[in-house]
Design an enzyme around this catalytic site. Sequence first.
Site, PDB file in Angstrom:
ATOM      1  N   LYS A   1       0.566 -72.264   7.965  1.00 54.66           N
ATOM      2  CA  LYS A   1       0.575 -72.583   6.533  1.00 54.66           C
ATOM      3  C   LYS A   1      -0.630 -73.435   6.125  1.00 54.66           C
ATOM      4  O   LYS A   1      -1.201 -73.223   5.054  1.00 54.66           O
ATOM      5  CB  LYS A   1       1.875 -73.286   6.135  1.00 54.66           C
ATOM      6  CG  LYS A   1       2.044 -74.686   6.673  1.00 54.66           C
ATOM      7  CD  LYS A   1       3.278 -75.351   6.129  1.00 54.66           C
ATOM      8  CE  LYS A   1       3.421 -76.746   6.690  1.00 54.66           C
ATOM      9  NZ  LYS A   1       2.307 -77.634   6.366  1.00 54.66           N
ATOM     10  N   THR A   2      -1.025 -74.382   6.972  1.00 59.97           N
ATOM     11  CA  THR A   2      -2.175 -75.232   6.629  1.00 59.97           C
ATOM     12  C   THR A   2      -3.448 -74.396   6.551  1.00 59.97           C
ATOM     13  O   THR A   2      -4.286 -74.597   5.674  1.00 59.97           O
ATOM     14  CB  THR A   2      -2.341 -76.364   7.662  1.00 59.97           C
ATOM     15  OG1 THR A   2      -1.113 -77.103   7.739  1.00 59.97           O
ATOM     16  CG2 THR A   2      -3.460 -77.307   7.264  1.00 59.97           C
TER      17      THR A   2
ATOM     18  N   ASP B   1       1.242 -78.778  -0.519  1.00 58.72           N
ATOM     19  CA  ASP B   1       1.679 -78.582   0.861  1.00 58.72           C
ATOM     20  C   ASP B   1       3.068 -79.208   1.040  1.00 58.72           C
ATOM     21  O   ASP B   1       3.424 -80.167   0.355  1.00 58.72           O
ATOM     22  CB  ASP B   1       0.667 -79.252   1.808  1.00 58.72           C
ATOM     23  CG  ASP B   1       0.901 -78.893   3.259  1.00 58.72           C
ATOM     24  OD1 ASP B   1       1.559 -77.880   3.533  1.00 58.72           O
ATOM     25  OD2 ASP B   1       0.412 -79.635   4.138  1.00 58.72           O
ATOM     26  N   GLU B   2       3.846 -78.688   1.991  1.00 61.13           N
ATOM     27  CA  GLU B   2       5.186 -79.229   2.326  1.00 61.13           C
ATOM     28  C   GLU B   2       6.053 -79.388   1.071  1.00 61.13           C
ATOM     29  O   GLU B   2       6.707 -80.412   0.870  1.00 61.13           O
ATOM     30  CB  GLU B   2       5.056 -80.584   3.047  1.00 61.13           C
ATOM     31  CG  GLU B   2       4.251 -80.549   4.329  1.00 61.13           C
ATOM     32  CD  GLU B   2       4.979 -79.904   5.506  1.00 61.13           C
ATOM     33  OE1 GLU B   2       6.055 -79.312   5.292  1.00 61.13           O
ATOM     34  OE2 GLU B   2       4.447 -79.978   6.630  1.00 61.13           O
TER      35      GLU B   2
ATOM     36  N   GLN C   1      12.939 -76.039   6.826  1.00 65.19           N
ATOM     37  CA  GLN C   1      12.539 -77.317   7.434  1.00 65.19           C
ATOM     38  C   GLN C   1      12.717 -78.485   6.463  1.00 65.19           C
ATOM     39  O   GLN C   1      12.083 -79.531   6.617  1.00 65.19           O
ATOM     40  CB  GLN C   1      11.084 -77.240   7.906  1.00 65.19           C
ATOM     41  CG  GLN C   1      10.886 -76.257   9.050  1.00 65.19           C
ATOM     42  CD  GLN C   1       9.495 -76.340   9.658  1.00 65.19           C
ATOM     43  OE1 GLN C   1       9.136 -77.328  10.304  1.00 65.19           O
ATOM     44  NE2 GLN C   1       8.702 -75.309   9.448  1.00 65.19           N
TER      45      GLN C   1
ATOM     46  N   ARG D   1       9.969 -76.650  17.798  1.00 68.82           N
ATOM     47  CA  ARG D   1       8.892 -77.508  18.310  1.00 68.82           C
ATOM     48  C   ARG D   1       8.399 -76.989  19.661  1.00 68.82           C
ATOM     49  O   ARG D   1       7.320 -77.371  20.127  1.00 68.82           O
ATOM     50  CB  ARG D   1       9.359 -78.968  18.496  1.00 68.82           C
ATOM     51  CG  ARG D   1       9.816 -79.733  17.262  1.00 68.82           C
ATOM     52  CD  ARG D   1       8.877 -79.634  16.102  1.00 68.82           C
ATOM     53  NE  ARG D   1       9.238 -78.532  15.229  1.00 68.82           N
ATOM     54  CZ  ARG D   1       8.441 -78.001  14.327  1.00 68.82           C
ATOM     55  NH1 ARG D   1       7.215 -78.444  14.181  1.00 68.82           N
ATOM     56  NH2 ARG D   1       8.846 -77.009  13.548  1.00 68.82           N
TER      57      ARG D   1
END
Length: 677
Positions: free
Chosen positions: A35-36, A222-223, A253, A599
Amino acid sequence: MESDQLLKSLNEEQQKAVLSTEGPNLVVAGAGSGKTKVLTTRLAYIINQKKAWANQILCVTFTNKAAKEMQNRVLSYLSEKSNSVPWLGTFHSISVKFLRRHAEALGLKSNFTILDTDDQKKLIKKICTAENIDAKKISPQFIIAFIDQWKNKGLLPQDVKIKKNNLLEKSILRVYEIYQTKIKDLNACDFGDLLLYCVKLFEEHKDIRDIYKKNFKYILVDEYQDTNFIQNKWLNLLVNEKRNICCVGDDDQSIYSWRGAEIKNFLTFDKIYDNCKIFKLEQNYRSTKNILATASSIISNNGKRLGKTLWSSSDQGELVKLNCYQNGKEEAEGISDAIENSLKKKYSLNNISILVRAIYQTREFEERFLKVGIGYRVLGGTKFYERAEIKDAISYLRIINQKFDDLALERAIGSPRKGVGENTMNQLYTFASKNKLCLEDSIIKNIELNQLKPKIKASLSSFLNMIKKWRTDAKTKKHYDLLKLVLDESGYSQMLKNKKDVDNENRLENLKELLRAMRDYDNLQSFLEHVALATSIDQEWDGEKVNLMTMHAAKGLEFDVVFLPGWEEGLFPHQKSLEEKGDLALEEERRLAYVGVTRAKKEAFISFAMRRAFHGDWMDTLPSRFVNEIPEENIEKNEGTLKEVSNDFDFNQDQDFESNEGYRSPGWERLKKKLLK
């Protein structure tokens, strides 16, 4: 870098998300889906295509670290270096820029100070004293939490509505009113003000708002799943008429509701912005297929989600290991042995992580690692025996054990406070030094000579009498029963219970874990020796260390190997969360499970125990409902441990509780077959 080169490194769906520059866009980016990379490429693409100058783009994220990383990536992508740079930063850092420019419109000067938490606490303490509010019962930290909550909802004191019979909130609101006036007099803001004042600025001054709406041709976020009410409103006020806003995030998330994050911002984005385009990034570049299948299966049981299925072109990978242990101590031993015997030969310890639901769970792992000599670090928390409440409790035990431990006595005098200040302590130490006495004898002598003020004399006399009594109790009581008595009679437990503080619940849990830990030792002396050795061993091992942290703290990180212990009902999902928020909490707990599993890059281990110590007693436990949501084809059962404990398990229960009260499963027989197949 030219636009074609920018796009070459992206997969098809990522490219679509980058190329769709106009209108509202929502990018649903699964864990490890890049995504980044999409966000930064999109920003660079807009500039390279000359759709906007860099300073006409607003790009917002949540941490300074993320903002810095994005800025470096964007600059490396741009084909031309320019003095023009994007407005790229956190909500708070960008808000400061707005407020410095327009402070006068809010009755502030442009050089206003930003208060930190310590400044806030000091100011609120003074206000409480002036208003006759007992800071022992309502702590400044608790009041700050309430004020932050109101500010995150966009409420200044005059906007807050309280029910008539809620005396606690009325008292806090009165403090909020005075506090807000005082910090304005000081030409200061706190962190909550930075966003709230921006929203008020844009709402009340249309001319100022229009300057920025016209300037920001594109807004990137973002986020987005972590935004709260005030952050979302802040964004909405800046969106231009073309509604060129692109929000990137993952509803699966969203795990920070306790910080005020509202998942509905993400889930209703396409309803707020008509003709919104939604892009789903489902290709994962981090984990193996087995890990992804496990995470996807668990999260698919949530109802409130946009829905996506992660996939990977990588290998099937190792099966997710599922283990059951007799108790928490055996769980720590089993995980330690797995690391020692096989994993550290394949992976760096730095790439191995143990993710727990509650921070007190780290204690058994810390003790085990100290015993076998495995280096470790606790991320996002303090090592167990270094936590303030643990050191306080142990200081009482140390001074009971031997009277010459001046440092322990000094700490015990200060926790809870007994009205003894620095000047009095200096006087007592000076007297002790001159007369070659320990601190305890110095206090006794000063009391006899009437050298202390009446209140301090009475307080210290009472405390020394208690210590004398506890030394007598120590001869007949078990050492863990002695500590429980000391915590009660000293007022320490009551201090934590009475004081309304957001952290005190964790402190009480840690003390309960300490009482449980003491049962592993024969007597007080052996336990104190263990603590001394545990805290004096050089824990800053050179080289590699296993990572210990909560699942919340692990978000955004990745490791080759992840252990997920304590998957039991009541612990995970956490009972308190379920009791407070029911099914909403259950869905967030499941999202936390998804975060934990994703993770892991190469190997994941999930485990639960048959019994856990709870408030000093052993309690039988049920495996987490999340265990039953893992596909059988993706897990490998440890036949040894599962068969060994199965005879002691009562699998023949067919409990079917409501989802917010207990374990929902089609029956224990099915779970037994799954575990022992």
